[in-house]
Design an enzyme around this catalytic site. Structure first.
Site, mmCIF file in Angstrom:
data_model
loop_
_atom_site.group_PDB
_atom_site.id
_atom_site.type_symbol
_atom_site.label_atom_id
_atom_site.label_comp_id
_atom_site.label_asym_id
_atom_site.label_seq_id
_atom_site.Cartn_x
_atom_site.Cartn_y
_atom_site.Cartn_z
ATOM 1 N N PRO A 287 0.823 -1.210 0.000
ATOM 2 C CG PRO A 287 0.210 -0.814 2.226
ATOM 3 C CD PRO A 287 0.969 -1.780 1.347
ATOM 4 C CB CYS A 356 2.995 29.952 -17.817
ATOM 5 S SG CYS A 356 3.584 31.350 -16.876
HETATM 6 N N1 LLP Z 1 2.711 -1.593 -6.080
HETATM 7 C C1 LLP Z 1 2.952 -1.290 -7.376
HETATM 8 C C2 LLP Z 1 3.630 -2.269 -8.210
HETATM 9 C C3 LLP Z 1 2.575 -0.043 -7.885
HETATM 10 O O1 LLP Z 1 2.778 0.240 -9.166
HETATM 11 C C4 LLP Z 1 1.913 0.899 -7.043
HETATM 12 C C5 LLP Z 1 1.518 2.225 -7.530
HETATM 13 C C6 LLP Z 1 1.701 0.547 -5.690
HETATM 14 C C7 LLP Z 1 2.100 -0.715 -5.262
HETATM 15 C C8 LLP Z 1 1.049 1.474 -4.711
HETATM 16 O O2 LLP Z 1 -0.249 1.775 -5.098
HETATM 17 P P1 LLP Z 1 -1.218 2.560 -4.085
HETATM 18 O O3 LLP Z 1 -1.448 1.666 -2.895
HETATM 19 O O4 LLP Z 1 -0.576 3.819 -3.704
HETATM 20 O O5 LLP Z 1 -2.465 2.768 -4.875
HETATM 21 N N2 LLP Z 1 0.422 8.962 -9.051
HETATM 22 C C9 LLP Z 1 -0.880 8.319 -9.087
HETATM 23 C C10 LLP Z 1 -0.812 6.905 -8.552
HETATM 24 C C11 LLP Z 1 0.205 6.047 -9.271
HETATM 25 C C12 LLP Z 1 0.298 4.660 -8.707
HETATM 26 C C13 LLP Z 1 1.443 3.919 -9.288
HETATM 27 N N3 LLP Z 1 1.665 2.612 -8.738
HETATM 28 C C14 LLP Z 1 -1.864 9.172 -8.323
HETATM 29 O O6 LLP Z 1 -1.492 10.233 -7.821
HETATM 30 O O7 LLP Z 1 -3.058 8.843 -8.256
#
Ligand code: LLP
Length: 428
Positions: A287, A356
């Site tokens: 997470p 900008c």
């Molecule tokens: N594991 C892997 C292989 C991942 O690619 C990601 C996130 C995570 C875990 C963690 O995911 P989470 O639990 O945070 O959902 N910048 C975007 C989110 C990109 C997520 C990329 N991968 C945003 O601001 O919504």
């Protein structure tokens, strides 16, 4: 839970008044609550207690050393995607032996670094990468621990830029083909087939996609355990958080807002634990957003209010370079004045930054409390993918970051200076 609320008409984080903090350190300013981070980590850990498991916090969400150190002390492992993230984890006191290394494009240097530091597993995304890791491990005269990332081809129901588990995404190896890839990898003498991994996307607010993906993976995991002796199954991260009405709802109702339903940690556990409990392997969770998303805000000050021909613009001193989620994913961040409004009067505005670009906005056509020049607002739920995605676009120094613990506010990253922005450049 989260630790941002109004007390006597002023927004506080834990026991710290945010307006005072903004005056002391300037804006834009990221503020994190250590109590919230710990609460989320501990609740997830407790919800999974009946399974042999390890949480590997996804460093990409917020890689500040203070955040990593806090989680390392709790026993967290880390999911990393670059040599830079491994460097940070080690500096923060994290254990390489609890790190999984993901990503579709690991370089030779990064693989070598991970191997030398003794990471727990590379989560491998292609056959070419397996060959590269085997070759490097041979050169270093060791066996590299690997897991293959499986693309289970399920619909995550999230924004297309953060959906990763469909067959048209670049991630992982197709579930239909993966048995053959394990069989081939078993013949590479410098690999140790340690596990299997999946991750279907981010900001997933229902349990259905998680349950569907896990269910699809179960027979595969059991077979891989029998045939190759794998010891872990990582089900990735992706658990969504509430972005709407995080203050107005009050502490108890906060998770349950209808406008933006998000499953709770406990509901997530109820949907996956029964499926996983008979597998003879350790379960890993990755997470990111869940742990830090609601634990952070971005404070910003109104510079000007401008009446356009068809819209009113409230121009603040934070920009898309500081928080890019609205521009990139139509991300929603609640706009909360640091002084609680005395009446319910709102006006429809665009809250925009100074960069900008027309994409430089935090809210469009949003009804918010009337805001005047000099007033301070918090952009809520900015703890994940906020500072971590910040840049120097428009040669803007990146904000300072503060970690709150009870009454104490610690600067965990100072505001960047102009000299730091140009350090490394030369004229000829
Ligand atoms: N594991 C892997 C292989 C991942 O690619 C990601 C996130 C995570 C875990 C963690 O995911 P989470 O639990 O945070 O959902 N910048 C975007 C989110 C990109 C997520 C990329 N991968 C945003 O601001 O919504």
């Amino acid at each position: 839970m989260h630790s941002f609320q109004y007390q006597n008409g002023r927004l506080v984080c834990e026991n710290v008044d945010l307006e005072t903090l903004a005056h002391e350190h300037g804006t834009p300013l990221y503020v994190y609550s250590s109590a919230t981070i710990l609460d989320h980590y501990r609740r997830l850990d407790a919800a999974m207690e009946t399974l042999p498991h390890q949480i590997c916090y996804a460093v990409k969400a917020n890689s500040n050393l203070a955040v990593l150190a806090l989680l390392a002390k709790e026993g967290s492992g880390f999911d990393i995607v670059s040599g830079g993230e491994l460097f940070r984890v080690l500096k923060a006191g994290g254990a390489a032996a609890k790190c999984t290394f993901a990503g579709v494009g690991k370089t030779t240097e990064e693989i070598e670094y991970g191997l030398r530091e003794g990471i727990y597993s590379f989560n491998v995304e292609s056959e070419a990468e397996l060959l590269r890791i085997n070759e490097i491990a041979q050169r270093l005269n060791l066996r590299a621990p690997v897991a293959i990332r499986v693309n289970p081809n399920v619909e995550a129901g999230t924004h297309k830029y953060i959906s990763t588990g469909k067959s048209d995404n670049k991630f992982g190896i197709d579930i239909e083909r993966v048995r053959d890839v394990y069989a081939a990898a078993a013949n590479l003498p410098h690999l140790h087939l340690r596990g299997v991994q999946m991750h279907i996307g981010s900001q997933i607010t229902k349990s259905g996609p998680f349950a569907a993906a896990v269910t699809k993976m179960l027979p595969l995991v059991a077979d891989l355990q029998r045939e190759h002796g794998i010891e872990f199954f990582s089900i990735g991260g992706g658990l969504g958080i509430v972005y709407h009405d995080s203050i107005g709802a009050g502490q108890e109702a906060w998770w349950k807002q209808e406008e933006s339903p998000a499953i709770t940690i406990e509901e997530y556990a109820q949907s996956v634990v029964p499926l996983l409990k008979n597998l003879p392997v350790k379960i890993l969770f990755e997470p990111g957003r869940l742990i830090v998303g609601n634990a952070g805000v971005l404070l910003t000050a109104v510079q000007f209010v401008k009446q356009g021909a068809s819209k009113k613009f409230v121009i603040v001193d934070a920009g898309m370079n500081d928080l890019i989620r609205p521009a990139l994913y139509q991300g929603y961040h609640e706009v909360v004045p640091l002084r609680q409004p005395e009446d319910a009067i709102t006006e429809r505005i665009d809250l925009v930054g100074p960069v900008c670009e027309s994409g430089d906005f935090f809210a469009q056509d949003r009804d918010v409390a009337q805001l005047g020049q000099g007033e301070l607002v918090a952009l809520m739920s900015a703890g994940a993918y906020g500072f971590a995605m910040a840049s120097n676009y428009n040669s803007r120094p990146r904000p300072a970051e503060i970690m709150i613990t009870g009454d104490a506010a610690k600067v965990v990253r100072r505001r960047e200076s102009l000299d730091e922005i140009i350090a490394g450049e030369s004229i000829s």
